[in-house]
Structure formats: structure tokens, C-alpha cells
Enzyme design. Sequence first.
Site, short mmCIF file in Angstrom:
data_model
loop_
_atom_site.label_atom_id
_atom_site.label_comp_id
_atom_site.label_asym_id
_atom_site.label_seq_id
_atom_site.Cartn_x
_atom_site.Cartn_y
_atom_site.Cartn_z
CB SER A 145 -1.00 0.00 1.15
OG SER A 145 -2.37 0.68 1.40
NE ARG A 214 -9.94 2.65 10.12
CZ ARG A 214 -8.83 2.01 9.66
NH1 ARG A 214 -8.28 2.51 8.43
NH2 ARG A 214 -8.65 0.88 10.37
CG ASP A 309 -5.97 -2.89 -4.56
OD1 ASP A 309 -6.85 -1.86 -4.56
OD2 ASP A 309 -5.05 -2.88 -3.99
CG HIS A 342 -5.86 -1.12 -0.55
ND1 HIS A 342 -4.98 -1.38 -1.34
CD2 HIS A 342 -5.43 -0.40 0.25
CE1 HIS A 342 -3.60 -1.11 -0.97
NE2 HIS A 342 -4.08 -0.43 1.10
CG ASP A 343 -8.04 -3.69 4.00
OD1 ASP A 343 -7.26 -3.07 4.66
OD2 ASP A 343 -8.72 -3.45 5.05
#
Length: 363
Positions: A145, A214, A309, A342-343
Amino acid sequence: MGPATRYFDLDEPFPLYRGGKLPGLRLAWESWGTLDEHRSNAVLIFTGLSPGAHAASSGQDPEPGWWEEMIGPGKYIDTDRFFVLCVNSLGSCMGSTGPASINPGTGRPWRLDFPDLAIEDIARATRLVVEDLGISRLHAVIGPSMGGLTTMAWLKQFPESTDKVSLISTACSATPMAIAIRSLQREAVVTDRNFRDGQYTEDAWPEVGMRLARKLGMISYRSAREWQQRFGRQFQDYFPPTLFGMRFKVESYLETHARKFVGQFDPCCYLYLSRAMDMFDACDGDNSLKALFRRSFTGKALVIGVETDLLFPLYQQRELAKALEASGSEVVFEALPSLQGHDAFLADIDTFGPPIRQWLQSG
């Protein structure tokens, strides 16, 4: 910080990439494993935006780290073989100097008086810790990332300083989609009534802005397909319903993550690091990505991405792999099957771990 955290202090001015300087700095770092006799087995890990230096547990600090399942004795990044180093990014609030630190000139937190921060500054500050440990050349640099951006900033400034490079779920620069998401996150923070041009207090924290930022982040970090399987249209009974919201399980998932984040990360540090990601362009000093790699790295590279992603689409990792290959490096490119967006590099260790271990331990 935990008992395993150590600190490097620079007691002289540190000039910054886009002008300005810091009168000095502190960097928090942790390590696992032992440096060999020739100091040739060091693996440097750069972090994403919000993690600290505590990437894994240790005898000194048993608290699980942000990459706990990846790093350790006999694990994918094997600390029986490698000395693994993780430094909290300059600009963060996890022990290193950043906007939340005290400005020695005023005795108050820097906040918006902190000078403009670039990804290149993070890489160059980290170099100070590496040099202080007597490491002249790294065995590998691993960057997931934002850490991938920092890895490229490292190569740009310190050519041929590592044998191996791994770029994970990252790119040479942000897409318009990623910039748009982060721009909206920053807007949510700075328009919170408690932000007060950075003069917020512990009693009046810009909580709403940070919660919304968040939540936007979590939406961009995962994938629609994962959430369809995981949540569907299930209702939640964990939080009380709100006006026009908090009926569905996916909403309570976002709220849970948002509440955890609010007290963990300083708003100004978040803003500075987020902007630094948007502003970064690996090629701003070279005429192409191929030219950058040709002058900065000729070793073994591993590039990993997943098709789900949203923030760093898979085509960006393909571009990195092609440029590395064209510049003469030995490249392994992995398009991994993961629903976790993405995580995935954090959440799907069983998929990401094996190729990292194979690449890291290859000759």
C-alpha cells in the site's frame, strides 16, 4: 508504545523534499530476528498509512502486530533467517515525529504548522535508522500500500541499496479514483466543527469527521463481492438505529471500525499522510517508470496485486512489473485470487504469504 519499541533521535535540522525543514526528529522502530555477521540479512518493511512499527509480537511485547501472521520464527517472513525492521513513518502519530508532536519552537503540537510532508521524506528518514544499525545494503525491501510508494521513494533516492524489492497492492502514483476518495476523507475531517483549523482538543475532537473518513476508507479497502457474501442484506442489532441508517449489518461493520479508529489516530497526521500519498509520483525525477528502475534497481522483484482492489487496481501492479522487467530485473508478478480488495495483504495471509516466502528465500 510497547516495550519492544526503540527510538532514533536526530538532533539536527532535517530538510524536507518540498522545502522547509524540521529542527530534529524522532523515529519509532521495532525489529525481529538477528543481524548476521555481515549485516546482510536485513529486511525492511514500510507500512501503510495508519500502522505503527509494531508489525509483529515478540518476547518483549506479546501484543499481536499488524502483520502478525506474516512475520516471525518459521513464518512467511522468517525471523529465524532474517533480521526484520519496521519503522513508524515520519508524519505518523505512532511514536515518530509528525503533526501531533510538540513543536519545540512553540511548546504546542505542530498540527497545521507542520511543514509539507512528502513520501520521499518518509523514505529518507527511515534511511537514518538503517544506517544507525550499520546496515549498508538491505537483503530486501517490502512495501504494501503506502509502503509501496515509500519503497519506490527509497529506490529513487538510494539506488541499488537492496538485493530484492516487493511492491504489494501499490502503484507508482495514485489514480483519480483514489485521489477522489482521499480528498473526500480529508474534507470530512477539516469540515468537522471541532477541527477548528487544527486547534482541536482532547475534549472536542473532530470525531464525526474522522468516523466518516474511516468509513470511506473501509469501503475503499474491501470489495463489493466480499461484502455481498459476508453481509448480504442481513440486519444488525448491535447499534441502535439512527435517522435513516444503522439497519443493516454492513453499517454496523463500518461503525465498529470507525469507532476504533477515532481514538487511535491523530487527525492532522491523517491529513498529512493522506495528502502525501496523493502528491507522490515515482517518476517526478525520471522520464519514465522504466528509467527509474533502470537506474535504481537490478535485482529480484516481486509484484503482487488482487483484481478486487479499488484503491490500487491490478493494472497498476502490471505496469510496475512490466517496467521492472524492461529495466533488467528478474520479476515475479502475482495476480492473486482474493475477494478482500485492497486489504487482502492484511486479511488473506494464506494467499499472500507463500509467494512472499518463496521470493524472499530464493537465491
